[in-house]
Structures are given as structure tokens and as C-alpha cells.
Design a protein around this motif. Structure first.
Motif, short mmCIF file in Angstrom:
data_model
loop_
_atom_site.label_atom_id
_atom_site.label_comp_id
_atom_site.label_asym_id
_atom_site.label_seq_id
_atom_site.Cartn_x
_atom_site.Cartn_y
_atom_site.Cartn_z
N THR B 56 0.79 -1.07 0.09
CA THR B 56 0.00 -0.07 -0.05
C THR B 56 0.96 1.28 -0.03
OG1 THR B 56 -0.24 -0.12 2.38
CG2 THR B 56 -1.90 -1.12 0.92
N SER B 57 1.93 1.10 0.18
CA SER B 57 3.27 2.36 0.12
C SER B 57 3.79 2.41 -1.07
CB SER B 57 3.88 2.24 1.37
OG SER B 57 4.86 1.23 1.36
N LEU B 58 3.41 1.58 -2.10
CA LEU B 58 4.44 1.68 -3.28
C LEU B 58 3.96 3.01 -4.00
CD1 LEU B 58 3.72 -1.87 -4.85
CD2 LEU B 58 5.88 -0.92 -4.03
N PRO B 59 5.02 3.64 -4.82
CA PRO B 59 4.74 4.91 -5.09
C PRO B 59 3.88 5.28 -6.27
CG PRO B 59 6.81 4.08 -6.09
CD PRO B 59 6.14 3.06 -5.08
N PHE B 60 2.72 4.88 -6.36
CA PHE B 60 1.59 5.02 -7.27
C PHE B 60 0.54 4.80 -6.70
CE2 PHE B 60 1.07 0.60 -7.96
CZ PHE B 60 2.41 -0.12 -7.71
#
Lengths: 199, 129
Positions: B56-60
Motif C-alpha cells: 500500500t505504500s508503493l509510489p503510485f
């Protein structure tokens, strides 16, 4: 001082292991005990040549054994080393003597090669030796390893390959599930899935 | 001839996984357990909470996965090995840009009582051009 010595020994062992695997890639490898670095058992009646492994063990000396704990329901505690050693060994044999790969598989082994499903060491060996090129060179870019069920190791390799001296590399991904051998130390390839990654 | 069970499980899983990923990433949590292991571009993460935190914290914000191949094998522990190749498009990318290519390997492990499967192993890699 102890830590840096251990680091140097480990580095030396890694280098020697790579060299040892290259040297013995056309003959059978055995695993050794007692302070030696573990390599792979190739089955199928091939000659067992341990001579370079003795040199390796002399170099490793007091280095703790890269040892798999316990039986088949234990996790492989050194799964990273196993994965990297396997990948190095596998592609080295593939690129120099593909027929030697058969010893890494057993009757229950499964290969899917570009969507084609093949089962058993003999059929897999036949497929790999009949691929439509004379020479190939694999260049591995990434290796990811995780412990798998039953004491196995899941290994995921990505890289490039060049066929018959072509200048144009093709990208590939390949996943292996390695399982411990029964009755002897070492691993065999239980699952193998290969895919080209087309541009 | 009917498709073997492991093929059905693998294909159903892949569809569910990427559908969920592309619409509601946090809902992937139910697929992982404490023993689950995830490698994302070489970064190793273990356990449901940590894995979902990473996903959930991937940059998109928005992503769309397009699967181009699925290969399944039965594997140890009555598991299913699933190897996926495909493309992914991340929000904001121009439509005419070539998509990012990826490969992902899962090992699915059976839940008790035949209730389904959870993800024991998950390895994701982009295939750079």
C-alpha cells in the motif's frame, strides 16, 4: 578482527565456490560435510569428482558449514547461498554441456519451457538438449531466493541470454523450486518454469 | 479433457490477485499470513502486516496489470507454483509509452479444510528493457 576474518573467509569461499562449480560443471558434484561448502548432487550415474572440493575445504578451514538443519520439514536456513550456488551451477552447465543438466532433475520433476509442459528427468533432458541452437550464454542479472515448503528453496532468476553468438540478448525469467534429496545431502530441481520476456 | 486442479487454482488466483491489486490493494491482506514471504525488487519482507504495508505504500495510486502468461505446477506441501509474466501501467503514464514488463512467482499453500489458498512465497521483478 574476528568479524573481518570471517568476512574474508566467506568472500574467499564464495569465489572458490564459483570457480569450483565452473571446474566441475561437466562432472558430478557431491556435497561434503564438516566445514566444507555444500554443493549439489547430480544424479544419474555421472562420475563423482571431489578433488577440487578438497581444495575448497582447505580454503574454508574453520568456516562454519553451510548446513541445512534437520529433516525435510525444516526451513533451509542458508537458502540464499543455496539459491545463488544453484543458479551459478545451472547456467554454467547449460552454457557448456546441456546434457549435464539432466542429473539435476528426477522422475517427478516438472519443466514448463515457454508454455510447453514436460515431466521427468529423461524427457526434460531430451527437451533441453534438443533446443534449436548450438551455443548459448546466460547472463544472470538478479537472483531472489526464499525458503519453500518441505525444506525446499524457491529461486527466481532474471537475466539475458545470447544464442549462437548473436549480438542481441533476449531477456528471460526462470523460477525453480529446489527440494532436498532423500538419503544424500543436496538438492534437486523439482519445478522449473522458463519464459522469455519479449520486448 | 478437464484442466487439472492446480491449473484452475493458479489461474483463479492470478485473476483475483491482480483484480484486487488494481482496485483495492489493502484487501490483498487476506491472501497473506505471518509466514508469508515477499521479495519486491530484491527487498525482502515477511508477514502479512509488513507485506500489506509495503504494497500500500508503493509510489503510485493507480496501476493496471495485464497478464500475458500464467504457468502453474503442483509443488511441495500440496502447494501450487504460479509464474506470471505481464505488463503493468502506472497512472499518469502516456498511453503511447511502452508498458513496464514484470514477472512474478507465487507459491500458494492450501488452507485447512480445503477453504482455499494463501500466499506462502511471492517474488516480484520488473523486467527492464
Amino acid at each position: 578482527k574476528g568479524d573481518s576474518m570471517a568476512t574474508r573467509l566467506h568472500l574467499a569461499a564464495s569465489i572458490m565456490l564459483s570457480l569450483a562449480l565452473h571446474v566441475v560443471s561437466t562432472s558430478s558434484l557431491s556435497s561434503c560435510e564438516g566445514g566444507h561448502v555444500r554443493v549439489f548432487s547430480c544424479l544419474g550415474g555421472q562420475r563423482r569428482d571431489k578433488s577440487c572440493l578438497k581444495d575448497l575445504s582447505a580454503l574454508v578451514g574453520e568456516q562454519p558449514t553451510l548446513r541445512l538443519r534437520g529433516g525435510s520439514d525444516q526451513q533451509a536456513s542458508n537458502f540464499e547461498e543455496i539459491g545463488k550456488a544453484f543458479v551459478s551451477h545451472y547456467y554454467s552447465i547449460f552454457d557448456s554441456n546441456r546434457a549435464g543438466l539432466q542429473g539435476l532433475y528426477q522422475d517427478m520433476s516438472m519443466l514448463t519451457f515457454e508454455g510447453e509442459k514436460i515431466q521427468g528427468a529423461a524427457a526434460i533432458g531430451q527437451k533441453l538438449t534438443s533446443l534449436p541452437f548450438q551455443t548459448v550464454k546466460h547472463e544472470v542479472v538478479t537472483v531472489d531466493s526464499q525458503p519453500a515448503a518441505g525444506g525446499g528453496v524457491l529461486v527466481f532468476a532474471c537475466g539475458n541470454l545470447k544464442v549462437d553468438g548473436s549480438e542481441n540478448p533476449m531477456k528471460f525469467s526462470q523460477v525453480f523450486c529446489l527440494m532436498p534429496l532423500q538419503g544424500v545431502q543436496g538438492y534437486f530441481c523439482y519445478n522449473d518454469v522458463f519464459r522469455l520476456n519479449y520486448g | 479433457m478437464a484442466e487439472p486442479p492446480f491449473e484452475q487454482v493458479g489461474k483463479a488466483f492470478v485473476q483475483h490477485y491482480y483484480n484486487t491489486f488494481d482496485t483495492n490493494r489493502a484487501a490483498l491482506a487476506s491472501l497473506y499470513q505471518d509466514q508469508s514471504m515477499f521479495s519486491w525488487e530484491g527487498e525482502k519482507i515477511q508477514g502479512q502486516a509488513q507485506i500489506i504495508q509495503k504494497l500500500t505504500s508503493l509510489p503510485f495510486q493507480q496501476v493496471a496489470h495485464q497478464v500475458t502468461s500464467i504457468d502453474c505446477h503442483p509443488t511441495a506441501g500440496d502447494g501450487v507454483l504460479v509464474f506470471v509474466c505481464g505488463n503493468l501501467k502506472v497512472e499518469g503514464e502516456a498511453a503511447d509509452r511502452p508498458p513496464l514488463k514484470y514477472s512474478q512467482s507465487f507459491v500458494l499453500s492450501p488452507l485447512p479444510g480445503g477453504a482455499g489458498y494463501w500466499v506462502l512465497n511471492d517474488i516480484f521483478r520488473l523486467n527492464y528493457g
